[in-house]
Design an enzyme around this catalytic site. Structure first.
Site, short mmCIF file in Angstrom:
data_model
loop_
_atom_site.label_atom_id
_atom_site.label_comp_id
_atom_site.label_asym_id
_atom_site.label_seq_id
_atom_site.Cartn_x
_atom_site.Cartn_y
_atom_site.Cartn_z
NE ARG A 1 -3.37 -0.13 3.07
CZ ARG A 1 -4.34 0.38 3.83
NH1 ARG A 1 -5.44 0.87 3.28
NH2 ARG A 1 -4.21 0.41 5.15
CG ASP A 2 3.42 4.51 1.55
OD1 ASP A 2 3.14 5.17 0.54
OD2 ASP A 2 3.94 5.01 2.57
CB VAL A 3 5.26 0.28 -3.56
CG1 VAL A 3 6.49 0.19 -4.46
CG2 VAL A 3 4.93 -1.08 -2.94
#
Length: 253
Positions: free
Chosen positions: A71-73
């Site tokens: 979800r936060d690449v």
């Protein structure tokens, strides 16, 4: 992925912090933006970092039970070790899928502006392909050296900028100028086409991370063959195409 981390409690017992192993070379964003000692990653090193990052995400998708979506690449969450090994970090927003779930998880949107999957943003449907989109943005950063959002560009968003540049068909105008054209067109075009497939607005049209890692390996193999041919043809002028991780930015003349 990073390992050897600890959870630390504050004095009151309510404050949590993750402490990771020390990563001497900071994060990928710092290298691409020129904040690390005035040096820049060469093309081979960029591909290796991309491959290792892709394998980390692939592990979340198929190695974890249940599978997980990061979800936060983003480039600041790809850390670089002393030996320039890439490790995926910051799993604070990660979500797991229920066993047997083959579609999506409905959840509030979380992540970083510019890296968010448009389908996830519009529908609140989180899938593995949401990570693929975010990784595609990182790959565009690796290839172009461009910020994800840059208001001074005619096309401020990196995806739209890349599309407009692709219309001209000139790879040199897209590649990071800090590479000083030390790459081959076959490898760079393949990497760029892969990045654009990852940021396809339709999630079902994006490759999975196994395919992404495989194609990045092919990009590296193509480049290494190009270097070998160049060295065989001109063995006295092969410096600068070696295996060092960074190449110094030339001084002003």
């Amino acid at each position: 992925m990073t390992n050897n981390f600890q959870v630390v409690l504050g004095k009151g017992g309510n404050d949590l912090a993750l402490i990771y192993e020390y990563m001497e070379n900071g994060n990928l964003k710092e290298h691409l933006s020129g904040k690390r000692r005035g040096s820049t990653l060469n093309w081979s090193s960029r591909l290796k970092i991309a491959i290792e990052s892709a394998l980390g995400i692939e592990y979340l998708h198929i190695g974890c039970k249940p599978p997980m979506v990061h979800r936060d690449v983003k480039s600041t969450n790809i850390l670089i070790s002393k030996t320039f090994e890439a490790k995926l970090a910051d799993f604070g927003l990660s979500r797991s899928f229920l066993v047997g779930s083959n579609t999506h998880v409905s959840t509030n949107v979380a992540g970083t502006f510019g890296y968010l999957d448009p389908e996830y943003y519009q529908k609140n449907w989180l899938t593995e392909k949401s990570n693929v989109y975010s990784f595609g943005i990182v790959l565009l950063e690796i290839i172009t050296g461009q910020p994800v959002i840059e208001q001074s560009r005619e096309k401020s968003y990196i995806v739209e900028w890349a599309k407009s540049m692709l219309a001209n068909g000139d790879i040199d105008s897209i590649m990071d100028p800090n590479l000083h054209r030390e790459y081959d067109t076959s490898s760079s075009w393949k990497a760029l086409e892969l990045a654009m497939s990852c940021v396809n607005p339709c999630s079902t049209e994006r490759p999975n991370m196994t395919r992404v890692a495989h194609e990045l390996n092919e990009c590296l193999e193509i480049y290494e063959k190009f270097i070998k041919r160049s060295q065989d043809a001109n063995p006295t002028n092969s410096m600068g195409h070696g295996t060092s991780f960074i190449s110094d930015t030339p001084s002003a003349r």
